[in-house]
Scaffold this motif. Structure first.
Motif, short mmCIF file in Angstrom:
data_model
loop_
_atom_site.label_atom_id
_atom_site.label_comp_id
_atom_site.label_asym_id
_atom_site.label_seq_id
_atom_site.Cartn_x
_atom_site.Cartn_y
_atom_site.Cartn_z
N ALA A 283 -6.10 -1.99 24.60
CA ALA A 283 -5.24 -3.57 25.04
C ALA A 283 -5.43 -4.19 25.53
O ALA A 283 -5.16 -5.48 25.80
N GLY A 284 -6.80 -4.92 24.66
CA GLY A 284 -7.84 -6.24 24.78
C GLY A 284 -6.81 -7.18 24.44
O GLY A 284 -7.06 -8.01 25.10
N HIS A 285 -6.49 -6.75 23.53
CA HIS A 285 -5.57 -8.54 22.46
C HIS A 285 -4.81 -8.39 23.85
O HIS A 285 -4.71 -9.74 23.60
N MET A 286 -4.00 -7.81 24.12
CA MET A 286 -2.78 -8.60 25.32
C MET A 286 -3.72 -9.43 26.43
O MET A 286 -3.39 -10.66 26.59
N TYR A 287 -4.93 -8.49 26.82
CA TYR A 287 -5.61 -9.13 28.03
C TYR A 287 -6.24 -10.84 27.81
O TYR A 287 -6.08 -11.97 28.12
N LEU A 288 -6.67 -10.64 26.35
CA LEU A 288 -7.29 -11.77 25.93
C LEU A 288 -6.28 -12.96 25.52
O LEU A 288 -6.50 -14.42 25.69
N ILE A 289 -5.50 -12.44 24.29
CA ILE A 289 -3.76 -13.54 24.09
C ILE A 289 -2.94 -14.34 25.89
O ILE A 289 -3.09 -15.93 26.45
N ASN A 290 -2.84 -13.67 26.34
CA ASN A 290 -2.57 -14.16 28.17
C ASN A 290 -3.42 -15.08 28.78
O ASN A 290 -3.22 -16.21 29.27
N ARG A 291 -4.65 -14.58 28.24
CA ARG A 291 -5.56 -15.84 28.84
C ARG A 291 -6.21 -17.16 28.68
O ARG A 291 -6.05 -17.98 29.55
N PHE A 292 -5.99 -17.11 26.83
CA PHE A 292 -6.03 -17.64 26.22
C PHE A 292 -4.64 -18.93 26.39
O PHE A 292 -4.80 -19.95 27.04
N TYR A 293 -3.87 -18.09 26.70
CA TYR A 293 -2.39 -19.59 27.18
C TYR A 293 -2.15 -19.78 28.21
O TYR A 293 -2.30 -20.54 28.65
N GLY A 294 -3.29 -18.80 28.96
CA GLY A 294 -3.21 -19.73 30.46
C GLY A 294 -4.34 -20.66 30.61
O GLY A 294 -4.16 -21.92 30.92
N ASP A 302 -11.63 -20.55 29.65
CA ASP A 302 -12.21 -19.38 29.84
C ASP A 302 -10.87 -18.08 29.03
O ASP A 302 -9.96 -17.60 29.27
N TYR A 303 -11.69 -18.32 28.13
CA TYR A 303 -11.56 -17.53 27.18
C TYR A 303 -12.90 -17.65 25.23
O TYR A 303 -13.83 -18.07 26.26
N VAL A 304 -12.34 -16.95 23.98
CA VAL A 304 -13.65 -16.42 23.72
C VAL A 304 -14.17 -17.35 22.54
O VAL A 304 -12.89 -17.89 21.71
N SER A 305 -14.92 -18.64 22.98
CA SER A 305 -14.62 -19.81 21.52
C SER A 305 -14.90 -19.22 20.51
O SER A 305 -15.88 -18.46 20.41
N VAL A 306 -15.38 -20.52 20.01
CA VAL A 306 -16.07 -20.53 18.39
C VAL A 306 -17.58 -20.07 18.51
O VAL A 306 -18.29 -19.56 17.87
N GLU A 307 -18.51 -20.69 19.56
CA GLU A 307 -19.61 -21.08 20.08
C GLU A 307 -19.53 -19.73 20.44
O GLU A 307 -20.96 -18.88 20.00
#
Length: 342
Positions: A283-294, A302-307
């Motif tokens: 279910a990680g996609h859902m967590y990270l996508i919501n985090r990115f939208y936020g 608060d997300y996984v950046s390019v760096e």
């Protein structure tokens, strides 16, 4: 509500669609794929066969890029040039050199680019990191990552880009097991060197490796062992083991175990499952996508950046260099490539 577009309607796209529909912050308003027959799967969503057309016609806040690896860098550049944030499926780019270009893209725009390393947000890994940081378990002494999976020859023949260097970059280490590499470096810290062998154990007519074995060294003194293959007979559970001075932890079968002095395992936590999907998606996609939208709405990082995603590509680059330099018995050092730090 963020207006979301989806580029690429392949195998992983349903996971993104589910996450978008489940989010309180995003609405899917456009989809794009070169295969126009896929439009029937989205009868109520505007469909485009080219990225340019979609970006020109639709006012979008964020796009999800789910394309072959060789398209990750140019499409990301195109999207941010149109003023759109990007949620990018792994890997960050096809090669380490292109990953450095992605860093430049990020540095030249105020738009956010999130790389889909969603396994960082699995309950098992988050709990493990919490224990390592906050509990008295001592320093990490060993890390092991194992990915023993199966891919039939049809996996490559039905979508030939997967087996070609010019479109995939690599095989198992960039397509199946890059998540494990990411988690290894997340725990290990600053990477120093690598010694590796890339090979092919299947009889498929592909240009990329299907098997890899490596050891890495980190500034912390930890020397992880990594092995990945697509030549097994089934998709076995990914296994990650972390040994500290006082404890032994294992993530396997979507559970985090701690092993006591008598060798008995105790389950500490189990990952959430995403119904109807492959077991290794979680279910990680859902967590990270919501985090990115936020992060877009609240303007946070608060997300996984390019760096953040660059170290995994450096690991792949070092593995490649090591495997191709059989006349050099010594390890390939990070300083031998143009590594970028913030």
């Amino acid at each position: 509500m963020l207006r979301v577009g989806l580029i690429g309607l392949g195998d992983v796209s349903p996971i993104h669609v589910h996450a978008i529909h489940s989010s309180e912050h995003g609405e899917l308003v456009a989809v794009c794929d070169v295969n126009t027959e896929l439009s029937s799967n989205y009868p109520e969503t505007p469909f485009f066969s080219t990225v340019d057309r979609m970006l020109e016609k639709m006012k979008l806040d964020v796009v999800h890029v789910c394309l072959p690896h060789d398209q990750h860098y140019p499409i990301t550049q195109k999207c941010v040039d149109h003023g759109v944030h990007v949620y990018l499926e792994k890997p960050v780019a096809m090669t380490y050199e292109e990953a450095l270009k992605q860093v430049d893209v990020q540095n030249q725009t105020d738009k956010k680019i999130c790389v889909s390393f969603q396994n960082r947000y699995n309950a098992t890994f988050e709990r493990l990191m919490s224990i390592l940081k906050n509990e008295d378990v001592g320093d990490v002494t060993s890390i092991k990552g194992l990915v023993t999976w199966f891919r039939p020859e049809s996996y490559y023949t039905t979508k030939p880009w997967r087996g070609k260097k010019e479109t995939a970059g690599y095989g198992s280490i960039i397509n199946q097991s890059i998540h494990t590499l990411d988690l290894i470096q997340f725990i290990g810290g600053e990477l120093l060197s690598c010694k590796a062998v890339l090979s092919n154990l299947t009889d498929y007519a592909i240009e990329v490796e299907d098997t890899a074995s490596a050891t890495f060294t980190f500034k912390s003194g930890v020397k992880p062992f990594f092995h990945a293959t697509n030549a097994y007979t089934e998709n076995s559970s990914v296994e990650m083991q972390v040994i500290t001075e006082k404890e032994k932890f294992t993530i396997k079968d979507s559970r985090l175990y701690i092993t006591n002095d008598e060798g008995r395992k105790e389950v500490l936590v189990e990952d959430d499952k995403l119904p109807g999907s492959k077991f290794y998606y979680g279910a990680g996609h859902m967590y990270l996508i919501n985090r990115f939208y936020g992060s877009i709405i609240n303007d946070t990082d608060d997300y996984v950046s390019v760096e953040d995603a660059l170290p995994s590509m450096a690991m792949i680059k070092l593995m490649d260099l090591s495997s191709n330099n059989t006349k050099r018995p010594e390890r390939i050092k990070l300083e031998e490539i143009n590594y970028v730090t913030s």
